[in-house]
Scaffold this motif. Structure first.
Motif, short mmCIF file in Angstrom:
data_model
loop_
_atom_site.label_atom_id
_atom_site.label_comp_id
_atom_site.label_asym_id
_atom_site.label_seq_id
_atom_site.Cartn_x
_atom_site.Cartn_y
_atom_site.Cartn_z
N ASN A 186 38.43 15.13 7.27
CA ASN A 186 39.46 15.46 6.46
C ASN A 186 40.68 14.68 7.15
OD1 ASN A 186 40.80 17.34 7.94
ND2 ASN A 186 39.00 18.52 7.46
N ASN A 229 39.14 24.48 -2.25
CA ASN A 229 39.53 23.00 -2.70
C ASN A 229 40.00 22.34 -1.75
OD1 ASN A 229 39.90 23.65 -6.10
ND2 ASN A 229 39.50 25.43 -4.93
N MET A 230 40.93 21.50 -1.92
CA MET A 230 41.77 20.43 -1.00
C MET A 230 42.11 21.09 0.13
SD MET A 230 42.45 20.16 -4.22
CE MET A 230 44.27 19.78 -4.38
N HIS A 231 42.23 22.59 0.28
CA HIS A 231 43.21 23.17 1.29
C HIS A 231 42.49 24.05 2.34
CE1 HIS A 231 45.93 21.78 -1.78
NE2 HIS A 231 45.57 22.50 -2.48
N GLY A 232 41.34 23.60 2.64
CA GLY A 232 40.49 24.64 3.51
C GLY A 232 41.21 24.37 5.20
N LEU A 233 41.68 23.21 5.50
CA LEU A 233 42.31 23.32 6.87
C LEU A 233 43.86 24.02 6.65
CD1 LEU A 233 42.41 22.54 9.63
CD2 LEU A 233 43.42 20.31 8.95
N SER A 234 44.51 23.77 5.75
CA SER A 234 45.62 24.66 5.49
C SER A 234 45.54 26.04 5.48
CB SER A 234 46.57 24.14 4.40
OG SER A 234 46.91 22.88 4.39
N ALA A 257 32.72 19.54 5.54
CA ALA A 257 34.11 18.92 5.47
C ALA A 257 34.98 19.24 6.67
CB ALA A 257 34.47 19.00 4.03
N ASP A 268 24.76 28.33 10.93
CA ASP A 268 25.00 26.87 10.26
C ASP A 268 23.70 26.48 9.81
OD1 ASP A 268 27.84 25.35 9.55
OD2 ASP A 268 25.78 24.26 9.42
N ARG A 269 23.46 25.59 8.69
CA ARG A 269 22.12 25.13 8.51
C ARG A 269 22.00 23.78 9.20
NH1 ARG A 269 23.28 21.38 3.35
NH2 ARG A 269 25.16 20.44 4.11
N GLU A 327 45.78 17.72 7.29
CA GLU A 327 47.14 18.01 6.79
C GLU A 327 47.25 19.55 6.57
OE1 GLU A 327 48.71 14.85 3.66
OE2 GLU A 327 46.84 15.80 3.16
N ILE A 379 36.60 27.41 7.29
CA ILE A 379 36.80 28.65 7.13
C ILE A 379 35.97 29.58 8.14
CG2 ILE A 379 36.58 30.37 5.21
CD1 ILE A 379 38.73 28.21 4.89
N ALA A 432 20.94 29.36 5.34
CA ALA A 432 20.81 30.55 4.43
C ALA A 432 20.51 30.58 2.84
CB ALA A 432 22.44 31.31 4.49
C1 LIG Z 1 38.16 13.76 2.29
C2 LIG Z 1 38.93 15.10 2.47
C3 LIG Z 1 40.07 15.22 3.06
C4 LIG Z 1 40.49 16.52 3.02
N1 LIG Z 1 41.84 16.71 3.65
C5 LIG Z 1 42.43 18.05 4.12
C6 LIG Z 1 43.36 18.33 4.45
O1 LIG Z 1 44.15 17.29 4.87
N2 LIG Z 1 43.95 19.53 4.59
C7 LIG Z 1 43.36 20.54 4.29
O2 LIG Z 1 43.77 21.87 4.35
N3 LIG Z 1 42.14 20.47 3.50
C8 LIG Z 1 41.68 19.11 3.47
N4 LIG Z 1 40.42 18.92 3.01
C9 LIG Z 1 39.48 20.07 2.52
C10 LIG Z 1 39.03 20.89 3.53
O3 LIG Z 1 38.02 19.99 4.44
C11 LIG Z 1 37.89 21.96 2.86
O4 LIG Z 1 38.58 22.78 2.16
C12 LIG Z 1 37.03 22.87 4.25
O5 LIG Z 1 36.37 21.96 4.87
C13 LIG Z 1 36.57 23.86 3.29
O6 LIG Z 1 36.08 24.67 4.39
P1 LIG Z 1 34.62 25.58 4.30
O7 LIG Z 1 34.63 26.27 5.76
O8 LIG Z 1 34.70 26.20 3.23
O9 LIG Z 1 33.56 24.42 4.26
P2 LIG Z 1 32.98 23.20 5.09
O10 LIG Z 1 34.11 22.88 6.18
O11 LIG Z 1 32.72 22.10 4.54
O12 LIG Z 1 31.95 24.21 5.92
C14 LIG Z 1 30.73 24.52 5.41
C15 LIG Z 1 29.63 24.96 6.44
O13 LIG Z 1 28.58 25.60 5.83
C16 LIG Z 1 27.61 24.94 6.37
N5 LIG Z 1 26.42 25.29 5.27
C17 LIG Z 1 26.51 24.82 3.98
N6 LIG Z 1 25.28 25.46 3.38
C18 LIG Z 1 24.80 26.40 4.22
C19 LIG Z 1 23.61 27.13 4.26
N7 LIG Z 1 22.94 27.16 3.12
N8 LIG Z 1 23.46 28.01 5.36
C20 LIG Z 1 24.16 27.93 6.42
N9 LIG Z 1 25.14 27.09 6.58
C21 LIG Z 1 25.46 26.36 5.63
C22 LIG Z 1 27.78 23.54 6.64
O14 LIG Z 1 26.83 22.92 7.27
C23 LIG Z 1 29.01 23.56 7.08
O15 LIG Z 1 29.04 23.65 8.46
C24 LIG Z 1 39.60 17.50 2.72
C25 LIG Z 1 38.26 17.40 2.28
C26 LIG Z 1 38.13 16.09 2.40
C27 LIG Z 1 36.77 15.99 1.54
#
Ligand SMILES: Cc1cc2nc3c(=O)[nH]c(=O)nc-3n(C[C@H](O)[C@H](O)[C@H](O)COP(=O)(O)OP(=O)(O)OC[C@H]3O[C@@H](n4cnc5c(N)ncnc54)[C@H](O)[C@@H]3O)c2cc1C
Length: 432
Positions: free
Chosen positions: A45, A382-387, A41, A33-34, A48, A14, A225
């Motif tokens: 993943n 949730n399970m949709h952060g790439l979508s 995640a 980023d930390r 998808e 995201i 953060a």
């Molecule tokens: C096994 C698995 C399969 C999946 N398959 C899919 C899929 O096929 N399609 C799909 O759409 N989604 C999928 N997902 C879900 C998707 O990966 C997540 O929804 C997505 O990664 C969320 O994005 P995000 O940026 O919110 O979090 P993340 O991608 O987890 O990124 C969070 C970032 O914040 C950083 N961070 C954390 N705390 C701090 C802090 N205090 N200070 C600074 N930086 C910090 C972390 O280091 C990290 O880089 C899957 C997840 C898993 C676990």
């Protein structure tokens, strides 16, 4: 619109997509980023992008599974009993969201993004972002006949409502085996979902990082953060323990499964984002499946990704987000071995655990914090952060511009949210 300096907290799917969209609109971006960009995640993943499948996890089926998950260690969905007190509120919210009416409302709210998912990704691709490694169409399988038919009917209904492309015909027996020779013998039924897409998240994320770097994003890795400061600022701890405050004109909190502690330390109440851990690994195969295979009854996905086969699954609530639980990998391996034939299950590589940022009702937190318009939250996908990543980035950029989000499927996302979305503490602030 005047260019602004936007601080993005979190360099996962995201945060990176948001940084990309903001740079494209001419803003200055600092992303922190930390750990390193592309952590969390982002890369292990399933790759998808699923206009048809964006829906909350909570449903009458998963409500049963979540109760089983406390007692059954071999379930795809598990909850550590010792963590039950901590997760009690989340669990109650989940069970509440599982009722038929609420689950249908949740699905309708998330489906408002469906038409925007692939167009937003295509805009990234047109800008040189690498979306290779996968391809079009998933084979959805189940050997439980009533479930297979129910899923087929549900996808048909979603397509009739304009939420993605309809399924192909149900294939059984030899027809199915001829369609996908890589399936294990016990898989008796399946159908194609032709409108879904997959990519290799490793190359996608690397390409996004390279793109935002080349386009001038300031990258601050190794900064954790801790809490919001005044205005659009964030107080961070560096690896050496020193405290640093990073400020901009606007701030976007996108720390995935780690978002809630930052909000709590900033005395901001919100729906909790809880880690729902998933696992993946690569397995050598004699024969690569023709497309992504999504087993609905075994709760696992097999994804051909740049010539390797990645297996993904499990939903584990409880232990620390970063801890890999070997027993869960074994459960996933057993499940996948009943779906894919001719794989060397003794020779796994790229074993990985990642934390999905789960909310009880499946809705992301997306929008400005009440009374603090300079701070936005984009977390809980949730399970949709790439979508939802590319389209979320565009929505955040438009919220920052104060305008109407870009057209998706002929109507603006904001307009669609206004007509069909439901109010939530942070989601879709235009609705409040
Ligand atoms: C096994 C698995 C399969 C999946 N398959 C899919 C899929 O096929 N399609 C799909 O759409 N989604 C999928 N997902 C879900 C998707 O990966 C997540 O929804 C997505 O990664 C969320 O994005 P995000 O940026 O919110 O979090 P993340 O991608 O987890 O990124 C969070 C970032 O914040 C950083 N961070 C954390 N705390 C701090 C802090 N205090 N200070 C600074 N930086 C910090 C972390 O280091 C990290 O880089 C899957 C997840 C898993 C676990």
């Amino acid at each position: 619109m005047k260019a602004q300096h936007v601080v993005v907290v979190g360099g996962g799917l995201i945060g990176l997509s948001t940084a990309y969209a903001l740079l494209r609109e001419g803003h200055r971006v600092t992303i922190i980023d930390r750990d390193r960009l592309g952590g969390g995640a982002a890369t292990g993943n399933a790759g998808e992008l699923t206009p048809q499948q964006v829906a909350p996890l909570a449903s009458s089926n998963t409500a049963k599974d979540i109760i089983n998950g406390v007692f059954t260690r071999s379930s795809y969905l598990s909850i550590e009993p010792l963590q039950l007190p901590r997760l009690a509120l989340f669990g109650l919210g989940f069970l509440r969201a599982s009722g038929a009416k609420r689950a249908a409302k949740g699905a309708a709210a998330l489906a408002q993004f469906s038409g925007g998912i692939l167009p937003a990704l295509q805009r990234m691709a047109a800008d040189g972002i690498d979306i290779s490694g996968g391809g079009d169409g998933y084979l959805m399988t189940s050997s439980v006949e009533p479930d297979l038919q129910a899923a087929h009917a549900a996808y048909r209904t979603r397509a009739d409502r304009g939420w993605g492309e309809g399924p192909g015909p149900i294939l059984r027996g030899t027809q199915l085996a001829e369609h996908e020779p890589a399936l294990a013998g016990g898989v008796t039924g399946g159908f194609m979902l032709p409108g879904e897409f997959s990519l290799d998240p490793v190359t996608f994320v690397a390409s996004l990082i390279a793109h935002i770097t080349a386009n001038g994003a300031e990258i601050r890795e190794g900064l954790t953060a801790e809490r919001l400061g005044d205005g659009a600022s964030i107080v961070c701890r560096a690896i050496d323990g020193t405290s640093t405050t990073i400020s901009g004109d606007r701030l976007v909190l996108a720390a995935g499964a780690w978002t809630t502690p930052i909000l709590r330390k900033s005395s901001i109440r919100s729906a909790a984002v809880v880690a729902g851990k998933g696992y993946s690994f690569t397995v050598p195969v004699e024969r690569m499946p023709n497309t992504l295979v999504h087993s609905m009854d075994r709760h696992c996905v097999a994804i051909p990704m740049h010539g390797r086969l990645r297996i993904v699954g499990m939903m584990e609530f409880g232990s620390p987000p970063e801890r890999l639980n070997r027993q869960k990998l074994e459960v996933l391996t057993r499940a996948a071995s009943s779906v894919i034939a001719g794989a060397d299950w003794q020779n796994l590589s790229e074993e990985w655990v990642g934390a999905r940022p789960m909310t009880a009702d499946g809705m992301p937190l997306l929008g400005a914090i009440p009374n603090r318009p300079e701070v936005l939250v984009a977390a809980g996908h949730n399970m949709h952060g790439l979508s939802l990543g590319p389209v979320t980035g565009e929505v955040v950029a438009d919220l920052i511009a104060g305008g109407i989000p870009p057209p998706a499927g002929g109507r603006s996302i904001c307009a669609r949210l206004r007509s069909g979305g439901r109010p939530h503490k942070f989601i879709f602030p235009a609705l409040r």
